[in-house]
Design a protein around this motif. Structure first.
Motif, PDB file in Angstrom:
ATOM      1  N   ASN A   1       0.815  -1.231   0.000  1.00 56.84           N
ATOM      2  CA  ASN A   1       0.000   0.000   0.000  1.00 56.84           C
ATOM      3  C   ASN A   1       0.849   1.281   0.000  1.00 56.84           C
ATOM      4  N   ALA A   2       2.018   1.213  -0.632  1.00 55.73           N
ATOM      5  CA  ALA A   2       2.856   2.425  -0.718  1.00 55.73           C
ATOM      6  C   ALA A   2       2.050   3.540  -1.381  1.00 55.73           C
ATOM      7  N   LEU A   3       2.264   4.733  -0.889  1.00 52.46           N
ATOM      8  CA  LEU A   3       1.450   5.887  -1.284  1.00 52.46           C
ATOM      9  C   LEU A   3       2.077   6.545  -2.513  1.00 52.46           C
TER      10      LEU A   3
ATOM     11  N   ALA B   1      -0.090   1.078   5.383  1.00 55.31           N
ATOM     12  CA  ALA B   1       0.691   1.639   4.262  1.00 55.31           C
ATOM     13  C   ALA B   1       2.143   1.723   4.714  1.00 55.31           C
ATOM     14  N   ALA B   2       3.052   1.264   3.816  1.00 54.58           N
ATOM     15  CA  ALA B   2       4.480   1.233   4.174  1.00 54.58           C
ATOM     16  C   ALA B   2       5.205   2.504   3.739  1.00 54.58           C
ATOM     17  N   GLY B   3       4.462   3.594   3.596  1.00 54.84           N
ATOM     18  CA  GLY B   3       5.112   4.877   3.333  1.00 54.84           C
ATOM     19  C   GLY B   3       4.862   5.379   1.934  1.00 54.84           C
ATOM     20  N   VAL B   4       5.445   6.536   1.652  1.00 59.12           N
ATOM     21  CA  VAL B   4       5.381   7.087   0.299  1.00 59.12           C
ATOM     22  C   VAL B   4       6.133   6.122  -0.615  1.00 59.12           C
ATOM     23  N   ASP B   5       5.699   6.046  -1.880  1.00 57.30           N
ATOM     24  CA  ASP B   5       6.287   5.077  -2.811  1.00 57.30           C
ATOM     25  C   ASP B   5       7.733   5.456  -3.133  1.00 57.30           C
ATOM     26  N   ILE B   6       8.651   4.639  -2.598  1.00 54.69           N
ATOM     27  CA  ILE B   6      10.080   4.940  -2.734  1.00 54.69           C
ATOM     28  C   ILE B   6      10.511   4.819  -4.194  1.00 54.69           C
ATOM     29  N   LYS B   7       9.927   3.834  -4.896  1.00 54.33           N
ATOM     30  CA  LYS B   7      10.327   3.633  -6.303  1.00 54.33           C
ATOM     31  C   LYS B   7       9.897   4.821  -7.161  1.00 54.33           C
ATOM     32  N   GLU B   8       8.762   5.422  -6.805  1.00 49.13           N
ATOM     33  CA  GLU B   8       8.288   6.574  -7.585  1.00 49.13           C
ATOM     34  C   GLU B   8       9.139   7.809  -7.309  1.00 49.13           C
TER      35      GLU B   8
ATOM     36  N   ALA C   1       2.479   0.536   9.463  1.00 48.86           N
ATOM     37  CA  ALA C   1       2.112   1.937   9.191  1.00 48.86           C
ATOM     38  C   ALA C   1       3.420   2.703   9.328  1.00 48.86           C
ATOM     39  N   LEU C   2       4.142   2.783   8.212  1.00 51.05           N
ATOM     40  CA  LEU C   2       5.508   3.327   8.255  1.00 51.05           C
ATOM     41  C   LEU C   2       5.613   4.592   7.418  1.00 51.05           C
ATOM     42  N   GLY C   3       6.507   5.480   7.841  1.00 47.93           N
ATOM     43  CA  GLY C   3       6.739   6.699   7.072  1.00 47.93           C
ATOM     44  C   GLY C   3       5.426   7.420   6.805  1.00 47.93           C
ATOM     45  N   GLY C   4       5.168   7.671   5.511  1.00 44.37           N
ATOM     46  CA  GLY C   4       3.923   8.336   5.140  1.00 44.37           C
ATOM     47  C   GLY C   4       2.688   7.569   5.587  1.00 44.37           C
ATOM     48  N   GLY C   5       2.814   6.260   5.797  1.00 46.54           N
ATOM     49  CA  GLY C   5       1.675   5.464   6.281  1.00 46.54           C
ATOM     50  C   GLY C   5       1.334   5.804   7.717  1.00 46.54           C
ATOM     51  N   CYS C   6       2.369   5.972   8.530  1.00 40.77           N
ATOM     52  CA  CYS C   6       2.176   6.398   9.922  1.00 40.77           C
ATOM     53  C   CYS C   6       1.647   7.835   9.937  1.00 40.77           C
ATOM     54  N   GLU C   7       2.190   8.649   9.024  1.00 39.86           N
ATOM     55  CA  GLU C   7       1.763  10.055   8.964  1.00 39.86           C
ATOM     56  C   GLU C   7       0.308  10.169   8.509  1.00 39.86           C
ATOM     57  N   LEU C   8      -0.087   9.314   7.562  1.00 41.16           N
ATOM     58  CA  LEU C   8      -1.486   9.306   7.125  1.00 41.16           C
ATOM     59  C   LEU C   8      -2.399   8.897   8.285  1.00 41.16           C
TER      60      LEU C   8
ATOM     61  N   VAL D   1      16.713  10.281   4.268  1.00 34.93           N
ATOM     62  CA  VAL D   1      15.845  11.472   4.305  1.00 34.93           C
ATOM     63  C   VAL D   1      15.203  11.588   5.695  1.00 34.93           C
ATOM     64  N   MET D   2      14.079  12.250   5.761  1.00 35.72           N
ATOM     65  CA  MET D   2      13.374  12.443   7.035  1.00 35.72           C
ATOM     66  C   MET D   2      11.871  12.465   6.754  1.00 35.72           C
ATOM     67  N   PRO D   3      11.039  12.382   7.798  1.00 35.33           N
ATOM     68  CA  PRO D   3       9.590  12.441   7.558  1.00 35.33           C
ATOM     69  C   PRO D   3       9.220  13.756   6.872  1.00 35.33           C
ATOM     70  N   GLY D   4       8.223  13.687   5.975  1.00 37.48           N
ATOM     71  CA  GLY D   4       7.850  14.899   5.247  1.00 37.48           C
ATOM     72  C   GLY D   4       6.358  15.148   5.185  1.00 37.48           C
ATOM     73  N   MET D   5       5.573  14.248   5.784  1.00 36.25           N
ATOM     74  CA  MET D   5       4.114  14.427   5.751  1.00 36.25           C
ATOM     75  C   MET D   5       3.569  14.677   7.157  1.00 36.25           C
ATOM     76  N   GLY D   6       4.397  15.273   7.996  1.00 33.87           N
ATOM     77  CA  GLY D   6       3.907  15.639   9.330  1.00 33.87           C
ATOM     78  C   GLY D   6       4.459  14.790  10.460  1.00 33.87           C
TER      79      GLY D   6
HETATM   80  N1  CAA Z   1       7.598   2.185  -1.554  1.00 34.96           N
HETATM   81  C1  CAA Z   1       7.611   1.367  -2.640  1.00 34.96           C
HETATM   82  N2  CAA Z   1       7.525   0.040  -2.572  1.00 34.96           N
HETATM   83  C2  CAA Z   1       7.433  -0.505  -1.336  1.00 34.96           C
HETATM   84  C3  CAA Z   1       7.414   0.259  -0.177  1.00 34.96           C
HETATM   85  C4  CAA Z   1       7.497   1.685  -0.311  1.00 34.96           C
HETATM   86  N3  CAA Z   1       7.439   2.525   0.733  1.00 34.96           N
HETATM   87  N4  CAA Z   1       7.334  -0.562   0.893  1.00 34.96           N
HETATM   88  C5  CAA Z   1       7.278  -1.805   0.400  1.00 34.96           C
HETATM   89  N5  CAA Z   1       7.339  -1.779  -0.946  1.00 34.96           N
HETATM   90  C6  CAA Z   1       7.332  -2.907  -1.877  1.00 34.96           C
HETATM   91  C7  CAA Z   1       8.670  -3.643  -1.865  1.00 34.96           C
HETATM   92  O1  CAA Z   1       9.607  -2.978  -2.683  1.00 34.96           O
HETATM   93  C8  CAA Z   1       8.264  -4.992  -2.410  1.00 34.96           C
HETATM   94  O2  CAA Z   1       8.103  -4.881  -3.809  1.00 34.96           O
HETATM   95  P1  CAA Z   1       8.785  -6.018  -4.785  1.00 34.96           P
HETATM   96  O3  CAA Z   1       8.035  -7.280  -4.432  1.00 34.96           O
HETATM   97  O4  CAA Z   1       8.476  -5.486  -6.141  1.00 34.96           O
HETATM   98  O5  CAA Z   1      10.223  -6.087  -4.430  1.00 34.96           O
HETATM   99  C9  CAA Z   1       6.868  -5.183  -1.807  1.00 34.96           C
HETATM  100  O6  CAA Z   1       6.396  -3.885  -1.435  1.00 34.96           O
HETATM  101  C10 CAA Z   1       6.864  -6.060  -0.562  1.00 34.96           C
HETATM  102  O7  CAA Z   1       7.813  -5.503   0.336  1.00 34.96           O
HETATM  103  P2  CAA Z   1       8.955  -6.361   1.054  1.00 34.96           P
HETATM  104  O8  CAA Z   1       9.391  -7.477   0.166  1.00 34.96           O
HETATM  105  O9  CAA Z   1      10.012  -5.403   1.499  1.00 34.96           O
HETATM  106  O10 CAA Z   1       8.143  -6.969   2.285  1.00 34.96           O
HETATM  107  P3  CAA Z   1       8.690  -7.343   3.735  1.00 34.96           P
HETATM  108  O11 CAA Z   1       7.565  -8.038   4.420  1.00 34.96           O
HETATM  109  O12 CAA Z   1       9.998  -8.055   3.634  1.00 34.96           O
HETATM  110  O13 CAA Z   1       8.969  -5.922   4.457  1.00 34.96           O
HETATM  111  C11 CAA Z   1       8.472  -3.630   5.083  1.00 34.96           C
HETATM  112  C12 CAA Z   1       7.913  -5.041   4.697  1.00 34.96           C
HETATM  113  C13 CAA Z   1       9.201  -3.726   6.416  1.00 34.96           C
HETATM  114  C14 CAA Z   1       7.265  -2.712   5.198  1.00 34.96           C
HETATM  115  C15 CAA Z   1       9.444  -3.168   3.975  1.00 34.96           C
HETATM  116  O14 CAA Z   1       8.811  -3.270   2.722  1.00 34.96           O
HETATM  117  C16 CAA Z   1       9.901  -1.743   4.153  1.00 34.96           C
HETATM  118  O15 CAA Z   1      10.760  -1.470   4.950  1.00 34.96           O
HETATM  119  N6  CAA Z   1       9.319  -0.813   3.354  1.00 34.96           N
HETATM  120  C17 CAA Z   1       9.751   0.570   3.310  1.00 34.96           C
HETATM  121  C18 CAA Z   1       9.346   1.321   4.577  1.00 34.96           C
HETATM  122  C19 CAA Z   1       9.842   2.747   4.508  1.00 34.96           C
HETATM  123  O16 CAA Z   1      11.020   3.012   4.494  1.00 34.96           O
HETATM  124  N7  CAA Z   1       8.892   3.710   4.486  1.00 34.96           N
HETATM  125  C20 CAA Z   1       9.193   5.116   4.408  1.00 34.96           C
HETATM  126  C21 CAA Z   1       9.048   5.583   2.990  1.00 34.96           C
HETATM  127  S1  CAA Z   1       9.590   7.249   2.765  1.00 34.96           S
HETATM  128  C22 CAA Z   1       8.287   8.225   3.211  1.00 34.96           C
HETATM  129  O17 CAA Z   1       7.244   7.752   3.596  1.00 34.96           O
HETATM  130  C23 CAA Z   1       8.521   9.704   3.033  1.00 34.96           C
HETATM  131  C24 CAA Z   1       7.671  10.643   3.845  1.00 34.96           C
HETATM  132  O18 CAA Z   1       7.589  10.592   5.055  1.00 34.96           O
HETATM  133  C25 CAA Z   1       7.008  11.760   3.180  1.00 34.96           C
END
Ligand code: CAA
Length: 257
Positions: free
Chosen positions: A26-28, A62-69, A105-112, A136-141
């Motif tokens: 559920n990346a955002l 939600a595991a945060g904002v979409d890192i790949k995007e 509920a990580l990063g942007g997911g926790c913030e949402l 980086v650092m949190p950016g959605m609050g």
């Molecule tokens: N963005 C994009 N893709 C993500 C993602 C994210 N935030 N979190 C997970 N995914 C994707 C993974 O890349 C993976 O995709 P593929 O199968 O194509 O490789 C898929 O979701 C499943 O993830 P995992 O294989 O990593 O699953 P896991 O059970 O081993 O781990 C997890 C789960 C601990 C949540 C791990 O995915 C993780 O650490 N995710 C990133 C968390 C993170 O760093 N969030 C902060 C983002 S930055 C942000 O949010 C900025 C802001 O504040 C404004």
């Protein structure tokens, strides 16, 4: 608008939005943001809806904002586009929004989740601001709302180390209202939303607005705001009905719903 990244439905007087990118935890991404704003905006404007529940999957709210995007974004572009500012529109929803959180509920997911009015967590919920581990650092609050919710010490530790907090710690720290078994999290949030939806809408909206004042102003100003809001409720038929129903030992039938 046809939704690809969320599911949106109406159950009685409650709107239920499910984040639905199962392959990406559920990346955002930007598509999800625009769909969520569209769905919640329609629910906010729909007089038949009194409250909204937002949830994800068992694995991830939600595991945060979409890192790949966002990985290749440049400062100048995101500065000019005001990247992530669109989330302020979600936070400005007037009707109560409850987050039903299971899993990550990580990063942007926790913030949402923190932009919602309160969080009901499943036992599997894990909250965190791991952005620092991405350079980086949190950016959605996150730095602001988490600090207001759980205080400086735990916020600093979580934002500086990326440590995750489990559901029990989130409850004892004041981040979540209640922890329930995972399989009950959406139902519990729906029950709370249905309760809210059955009450006087103006009283509900003003209560939400007034509680939020506590995070934006001084105590003296907040108390003045509260007193005026409270006094203004005596202009509502719902106040007459609510108090008459109590005195007459019957259920109230609020007009403004
Ligand atoms: N963005 C994009 N893709 C993500 C993602 C994210 N935030 N979190 C997970 N995914 C994707 C993974 O890349 C993976 O995709 P593929 O199968 O194509 O490789 C898929 O979701 C499943 O993830 P995992 O294989 O990593 O699953 P896991 O059970 O081993 O781990 C997890 C789960 C601990 C949540 C791990 O995915 C993780 O650490 N995710 C990133 C968390 C993170 O760093 N969030 C902060 C983002 S930055 C942000 O949010 C900025 C802001 O504040 C404004």
């Amino acid at each position: 608008m046809a939704y690809e990244t969320i599911l949106s439905e109406k159950r009685g007087e409650v709107g239920l939005i499910t984040l639905n990118r199962p392959d990406a935890m559920n990346a955002l991404n930007s598509r999800l943001l625009s769909e969520l704003l569209d769905a919640v905006g329609k629910m906010d404007a729909d007089a038949r809806i009194g409250a909204v529940v937002i949830t994800g999957s068992q694995k991830a709210f939600a595991a945060g904002v979409d890192i790949k995007e966002m990985q290749d974004y440049e400062f100048a572009d995101i500065c000019m586009n005001d990247f992530v500012a669109g989330w302020d529109r979600f936070a400005a929803t007037r009707k109560p929004v409850i987050a039903a959180v299971s899993g990550y509920a990580l990063g942007g997911g926790c913030e949402l989740a923190m932009m919602c009015d309160f969080i009901i967590a499943g036992e599997s919920a894990k909250f965190g601001q791991p952005e620092i581990t991405l350079g980086v650092m949190p950016g959605m609050g996150g730095t602001q709302r988490l600090a207001r919710a759980i205080g400086k010490a735990k916020t600093m530790e979580m934002c500086l180390t990326g440590r995750l907090m489990d559901a029990a710690e989130a409850e004892s720290s004041g981040l979540v209202a209640r922890v329930v078994p995972d399989h009950e999290v959406v139902e519990e949030a729906m029950r709370a939303a249905e309760k809210i939806a059955g009450l006087s809408r103006p009283a509900v909206l003003m209560t939400k607005e007034t509680v939020n004042r506590a995070f934006e102003t001084t105590l003296a100003e907040g108390l003045r705001f509260e007193r005026r809001a409270f006094q203004s409720m005596f202009a509502l038929e719902d106040q007459k009905e609510g108090m008459a129903a109590f005195v007459e030992k019957r259920s109230p039938s609020f007009k403004n719903r």
